[in-house]
Design a protein around this motif. Structure first.
Motif, PDB file in Angstrom:
ATOM      1  N   VAL A  52      11.266  46.408  11.256  1.00 38.99           N
ATOM      2  CA  VAL A  52      12.070  46.791  12.411  1.00 38.99           C
ATOM      3  C   VAL A  52      12.738  48.114  12.061  1.00 38.99           C
ATOM      4  O   VAL A  52      13.429  48.225  11.044  1.00 38.99           O
ATOM      5  N   GLY A  53      12.509  49.132  12.886  1.00 37.15           N
ATOM      6  CA  GLY A  53      13.027  50.472  12.612  1.00 37.15           C
ATOM      7  C   GLY A  53      14.156  50.854  13.548  1.00 37.15           C
ATOM      8  O   GLY A  53      14.387  50.199  14.567  1.00 37.15           O
ATOM      9  N   PHE A  54      14.875  51.915  13.196  1.00 36.10           N
ATOM     10  CA  PHE A  54      15.970  52.468  13.996  1.00 36.10           C
ATOM     11  C   PHE A  54      17.000  51.393  14.343  1.00 36.10           C
ATOM     12  O   PHE A  54      17.395  51.220  15.491  1.00 36.10           O
ATOM     13  N   VAL A  55      17.406  50.679  13.316  1.00 31.24           N
ATOM     14  CA  VAL A  55      18.319  49.555  13.512  1.00 31.24           C
ATOM     15  C   VAL A  55      19.773  50.029  13.400  1.00 31.24           C
ATOM     16  O   VAL A  55      20.168  50.634  12.405  1.00 31.24           O
ATOM     17  N   GLY A  56      20.536  49.756  14.452  1.00 34.75           N
ATOM     18  CA  GLY A  56      21.932  50.170  14.493  1.00 34.75           C
ATOM     19  C   GLY A  56      22.889  49.029  14.215  1.00 34.75           C
ATOM     20  O   GLY A  56      24.099  49.236  14.100  1.00 34.75           O
ATOM     21  N   GLU A  57      22.352  47.812  14.124  1.00 38.56           N
ATOM     22  CA  GLU A  57      23.174  46.643  13.820  1.00 38.56           C
ATOM     23  C   GLU A  57      22.272  45.576  13.227  1.00 38.56           C
ATOM     24  O   GLU A  57      21.196  45.309  13.773  1.00 38.56           O
ATOM     25  N   LEU A  58      22.686  45.032  12.091  1.00 39.04           N
ATOM     26  CA  LEU A  58      21.825  44.084  11.376  1.00 39.04           C
ATOM     27  C   LEU A  58      22.602  42.828  11.012  1.00 39.04           C
ATOM     28  O   LEU A  58      23.703  42.899  10.471  1.00 39.04           O
ATOM     29  N   THR A  59      22.002  41.680  11.315  1.00 44.20           N
ATOM     30  CA  THR A  59      22.570  40.409  10.890  1.00 44.20           C
ATOM     31  C   THR A  59      21.516  39.700  10.052  1.00 44.20           C
ATOM     32  O   THR A  59      20.370  39.564  10.482  1.00 44.20           O
ATOM     33  N   VAL A  60      21.901  39.300   8.850  1.00 42.61           N
ATOM     34  CA  VAL A  60      20.945  38.675   7.936  1.00 42.61           C
ATOM     35  C   VAL A  60      21.345  37.231   7.686  1.00 42.61           C
ATOM     36  O   VAL A  60      22.498  36.946   7.366  1.00 42.61           O
ATOM     37  N   SER A  61      20.392  36.317   7.859  1.00 38.08           N
ATOM     38  CA  SER A  61      20.635  34.923   7.458  1.00 38.08           C
ATOM     39  C   SER A  61      19.767  34.662   6.226  1.00 38.08           C
ATOM     40  O   SER A  61      19.085  35.562   5.750  1.00 38.08           O
ATOM     41  N   GLU A  62      19.756  33.445   5.722  1.00 38.67           N
ATOM     42  CA  GLU A  62      18.971  33.181   4.520  1.00 38.67           C
ATOM     43  C   GLU A  62      17.479  33.284   4.772  1.00 38.67           C
ATOM     44  O   GLU A  62      16.701  33.449   3.839  1.00 38.67           O
ATOM     45  N   SER A  63      17.078  33.181   6.033  1.00 39.81           N
ATOM     46  CA  SER A  63      15.633  33.171   6.287  1.00 39.81           C
ATOM     47  C   SER A  63      15.162  34.212   7.304  1.00 39.81           C
ATOM     48  O   SER A  63      13.965  34.362   7.526  1.00 39.81           O
ATOM     49  N   SER A  64      16.094  34.933   7.939  1.00 37.53           N
ATOM     50  CA  SER A  64      15.642  35.879   8.973  1.00 37.53           C
ATOM     51  C   SER A  64      16.630  37.030   9.165  1.00 37.53           C
ATOM     52  O   SER A  64      17.752  36.999   8.655  1.00 37.53           O
ATOM     53  N   VAL A  65      16.155  38.044   9.890  1.00 37.79           N
ATOM     54  CA  VAL A  65      17.033  39.150  10.283  1.00 37.79           C
ATOM     55  C   VAL A  65      17.077  39.239  11.812  1.00 37.79           C
ATOM     56  O   VAL A  65      16.085  38.973  12.479  1.00 37.79           O
ATOM     57  N   THR A  66      18.224  39.611  12.337  1.00 35.53           N
ATOM     58  CA  THR A  66      18.346  39.918  13.756  1.00 35.53           C
ATOM     59  C   THR A  66      18.853  41.357  13.829  1.00 35.53           C
ATOM     60  O   THR A  66      19.858  41.700  13.186  1.00 35.53           O
ATOM     61  N   CYS A  67      18.130  42.186  14.570  1.00 34.34           N
ATOM     62  CA  CYS A  67      18.419  43.623  14.568  1.00 34.34           C
ATOM     63  C   CYS A  67      18.631  44.145  15.977  1.00 34.34           C
ATOM     64  O   CYS A  67      17.952  43.721  16.915  1.00 34.34           O
ATOM     65  N   ARG A  68      19.577  45.071  16.097  1.00 40.62           N
ATOM     66  CA  ARG A  68      19.648  45.840  17.340  1.00 40.62           C
ATOM     67  C   ARG A  68      18.925  47.149  17.072  1.00 40.62           C
ATOM     68  O   ARG A  68      19.342  47.955  16.245  1.00 40.62           O
ATOM     69  N   ARG A  69      17.799  47.331  17.762  1.00 40.51           N
ATOM     70  CA  ARG A  69      17.004  48.545  17.582  1.00 40.51           C
ATOM     71  C   ARG A  69      17.385  49.514  18.696  1.00 40.51           C
ATOM     72  O   ARG A  69      17.268  49.196  19.878  1.00 40.51           O
ATOM     73  N   ASP A  70      17.838  50.684  18.295  1.00 40.65           N
ATOM     74  CA  ASP A  70      18.257  51.670  19.283  1.00 40.65           C
ATOM     75  C   ASP A  70      17.077  52.571  19.633  1.00 40.65           C
ATOM     76  O   ASP A  70      16.837  53.592  19.001  1.00 40.65           O
ATOM     77  N   GLY A  71      16.321  52.142  20.627  1.00 42.24           N
ATOM     78  CA  GLY A  71      15.102  52.865  21.019  1.00 42.24           C
ATOM     79  C   GLY A  71      15.408  54.017  21.953  1.00 42.24           C
ATOM     80  O   GLY A  71      16.559  54.278  22.308  1.00 42.24           O
ATOM     81  N   ASP A  72      14.349  54.729  22.340  1.00 38.60           N
ATOM     82  CA  ASP A  72      14.507  55.913  23.184  1.00 38.60           C
ATOM     83  C   ASP A  72      14.907  55.555  24.612  1.00 38.60           C
ATOM     84  O   ASP A  72      15.684  56.252  25.236  1.00 38.60           O
ATOM     85  N   VAL A  73      14.333  54.474  25.120  1.00 37.96           N
ATOM     86  CA  VAL A  73      14.600  54.150  26.517  1.00 37.96           C
ATOM     87  C   VAL A  73      15.363  52.839  26.676  1.00 37.96           C
ATOM     88  O   VAL A  73      15.832  52.537  27.760  1.00 37.96           O
ATOM     89  N   ALA A  74      15.454  52.078  25.605  1.00 32.16           N
ATOM     90  CA  ALA A  74      16.159  50.807  25.700  1.00 32.16           C
ATOM     91  C   ALA A  74      16.683  50.407  24.336  1.00 32.16           C
ATOM     92  O   ALA A  74      16.213  50.885  23.317  1.00 32.16           O
ATOM     93  N   SER A  75      17.661  49.555  24.358  1.00 37.19           N
ATOM     94  CA  SER A  75      18.139  48.947  23.125  1.00 37.19           C
ATOM     95  C   SER A  75      17.539  47.547  23.092  1.00 37.19           C
ATOM     96  O   SER A  75      17.606  46.819  24.078  1.00 37.19           O
ATOM     97  N   GLN A  76      16.906  47.192  21.970  1.00 37.50           N
ATOM     98  CA  GLN A  76      16.233  45.905  21.889  1.00 37.50           C
ATOM     99  C   GLN A  76      16.871  45.048  20.809  1.00 37.50           C
ATOM    100  O   GLN A  76      17.333  45.567  19.803  1.00 37.50           O
ATOM    101  N   THR A  77      16.866  43.739  21.044  1.00 35.21           N
ATOM    102  CA  THR A  77      17.259  42.818  19.993  1.00 35.21           C
ATOM    103  C   THR A  77      15.971  42.243  19.429  1.00 35.21           C
ATOM    104  O   THR A  77      15.140  41.731  20.175  1.00 35.21           O
ATOM    105  N   VAL A  78      15.799  42.378  18.125  1.00 34.96           N
ATOM    106  CA  VAL A  78      14.536  41.982  17.501  1.00 34.96           C
ATOM    107  C   VAL A  78      14.813  41.008  16.367  1.00 34.96           C
ATOM    108  O   VAL A  78      15.728  41.225  15.566  1.00 34.96           O
TER     109      VAL A  78
END
Lengths: 316, 264
Positions: B146-172
């Protein structure tokens, strides 16, 4: 001459101007083949691709293309490149475009060039590097050249064609289904041109003191986009999506107007290749003046509204 | 949890950066180098995961670089900020490597570290600024990215990222192990403390050659590069135009300039 693949840059089916630039560039080097990934392909999209000379359009729609990040698009594009024996692949040098190019290069075992500001008929690219301090000519000497091209690299020239359309059945691997998009918030529409594509950009910096009103009003009077310096963005005065500079967008408009921006290397990296540069700053020693074609030493809060009023008067 | 942070040693952007005229590669010796500023955000993000302390098994942060002798300075800075140990991939054969070879070597190095849960990188280097290595690394390691991440939450088994894209902000969301590249919006990197600077002197840094990684020297370096710089030309300095001091009519004069250049 061979097939030059162009990845269509679109938002929900609406083809962006950068695609017409890529098609124009592709025509210099061979036969442009457009690849439309995802949903939304319609008559309007077909019309744009035909107007700019696509000889063929591959349409690949699979739910994975929208459910997962980047990787499925790279797989689909690789399959399209193989299907038509492309000699080169052109994508827009956006955040996503560069990630697609990166993955595609690995899949095809190809060289990749990013941020091309021009591409010649022999696929030699031009790039601006080291904060605009140098111009580099580069090439992918063998194999399929993967090139990420910056917006405004070419003036779109229409060349009507009747492209053949082909539905491309793509297979998306399990590997490519691991970064799942769970929510999406489109950026609020501003009604202004896209920053990287705009012919005129008016940017504000520390000197605005947080009030971007005069910057926005002048941008609107000139029909331009609004940009911001890192100092302004870091202060929370304007969203990061509008940051011009090394860690933001690189712009190369016809006119760049910097208001209250000192012109640190960080900022210059993002706007140095603009055709005409105009600066307004209180500090006569600000480095931005050394690169400006015209500068006014003074307070932007009085000067900008005066420019806006004068521009409106002349346009009326 | 084991985190590898990729750090690059780059020529100082405020210095007069240039190329080696013999082979058109970036001059990495004639110009002072430092840790690429954008990588500081990746180091900081790793340290924030340590500070949050929600992995009961502890969090280990390894700073990894590839580059000539001086590149170890980038690792040193990361250790001073708080990383636990360093890896420097150093081999003369690497000179002139393109992004693909760089990603291939770093993938081999991450593999050699073993059992890595998270690879953190900056959004771009401040010298080449291609932003392609993390996505290439994902291909070589067969991991989600996951690239261009402006906010990252890490658990023991996964990551949740806010990706700041060109046309939208995505939660990945992605399961670990994963690769995440972060923007300069994600945090405020710390300065090394005096204590951190002293502690860094005792932290282990391993130096690995291509042979240590099992990478064929013929597959990397300038001769193996799949993109070639044909020519490098210094851009002429922009010449300064007219600068006037506002005496009440500065805006009008600016508008006149714009009109003369046909922008109005």
């Amino acid at each position: 001459m061979g097939e030059i693949l162009v990845l269509v840059d679109h938002v929900d089916g609406v083809v962006r101007k950068t695609t017409t630039e890529l098609l124009t560039i592709a025509r210099r080097a061979g036969d442009p083949v457009a690849v439309f990934l995802g949903s939304g392909y319609d008559d309007a999209a077909r019309q744009v691709l035909a107007s700019y000379g696509a000889t063929k359009v591959y349409v690949a729609d699979a739910p994975e293309l929208e459910e997962f990040l980047v990787a499925p698009k790279a797989e689909a594009l690789a399959q399209a490149a193989t299907a038509c024996g492309a000699v080169a692949v052109l994508v827009t040098a956006s955040a996503e475009g560069k990630e697609i190019a990166a993955r595609l290069a690995v899949k095809l075992g190809s060289g990749v060039i990013t941020d091309a500001t021009d591409v010649a008929a022999d696929l030699t690219t031009t790039q601006s590097v080291f904060a605009g301090g140098y111009t580099v000519a580069a090439q992918v000497p063998s194999g399929v050249a993967v090139i990420a091209v910056k917006p405004n690299a070419a003036t779109p020239e229409p060349s009507p064609s009747s492209p053949a359309e082909e539905k491309l059945a793509v297979t998306i691997s399990d590997s490519a289904r691991r970064a799942r998009i769970v929510a999406r918030a489109p950026r609020a529409a501003t009604g202004r041109p896209e920053l990287t594509e705009a012919a005129i950009v008016v940017s504000g910096g520390r000197g605005t003191g947080g009030d971007f009103g005069p910057v926005e009003e002048l941008a609107d009077a000139l029909g331009g986009a609004v940009g911001a310096s890192r100092a302004a963005v870091d202060s929370g005065w304007y969203p990061h999506a509008y940051q011009v500079g090394q860690t933001g967008k690189t712009v190369s408009p016809q006119l760049y107007l910097a208001a209250g921006i000192s012109g640190a290397i960080q900022h210059r990296a993002g706007m140095q290749t603009s055709k005409t540069i105009v600066a307004v700053n209180k500090d006569p020693e600000a480095p931005i003046f050394a690169m400006a074609d015209f500068g006014v030493v003074g307070d932007l809060h009085t000067i900008l509204p005066q420019v806006t009023a004068e521009v409106r008067k002349r346009k009326a | 949890m084991k985190i590898v942070v990729l750090v690059k040693h780059v020529p100082d952007a405020t210095a007069d950066r240039t190329f080696d005229p013999s082979d058109n590669t970036t001059d990495r010796t004639g110009v002072d180098g430092l840790l690429s500023e954008l990588d500081e955000y990746a180091v900081e993000e790793a340290l924030k995961i340590v500070d949050a302390g929600h992995d009961s098994g502890g969090v280990e942060v390894i700073a990894m670089t590839m580059g000539p002798d001086g590149a170890s300075d980038a690792v040193k800075k990361a250790l001073q900020m708080g990383a636990d140990s360093g890896v420097h991939v150093l081999d003369d054969a690497l000179h002139g490597s393109d992004a693909l070879a760089t990603a291939r070597v770093l993938a081999a190095a991450v593999g050699t570290v073993g059992e890595v849960d998270l690879v953190l990188t900056g959004m771009a280097s401040t010298d080449g600024s291609m932003s392609v290595v993390p996505a290439m690394l994902a291909e070589y390691l067969d991991l989600p990215h996951v690239g261009f991440v402006g906010e990252l939450t890490v658990s023991e088994s996964s990551v949740t990222c806010r990706r700041d894209g060109d046309v939208a902000s995505q939660t990945v969301e992605a399961a670990l192990p994963a690769i995440v590249s972060v923007t300069d919006q994600i945090n405020e990197p710390r300065y090394p403390s005096f204590k951190g600077i002293m502690a860094a002197k005792k932290k282990p840094v391993q130096t690995w050659s291509l042979a240590d990684l099992g990478v064929d020297a013929g597959a990397v370096g300038l001769d193996a590069a799949l993109s070639v710089v044909r020519e490098v030309v210094k851009r002429p300095e922009r010449s300064q135009g007219e600068v006037v001091t506002d005496e009440g009519d500065g805006g009008v004069r600016l508008a006149e300039f714009l009109a003369a250049r046909k922008f109005v």
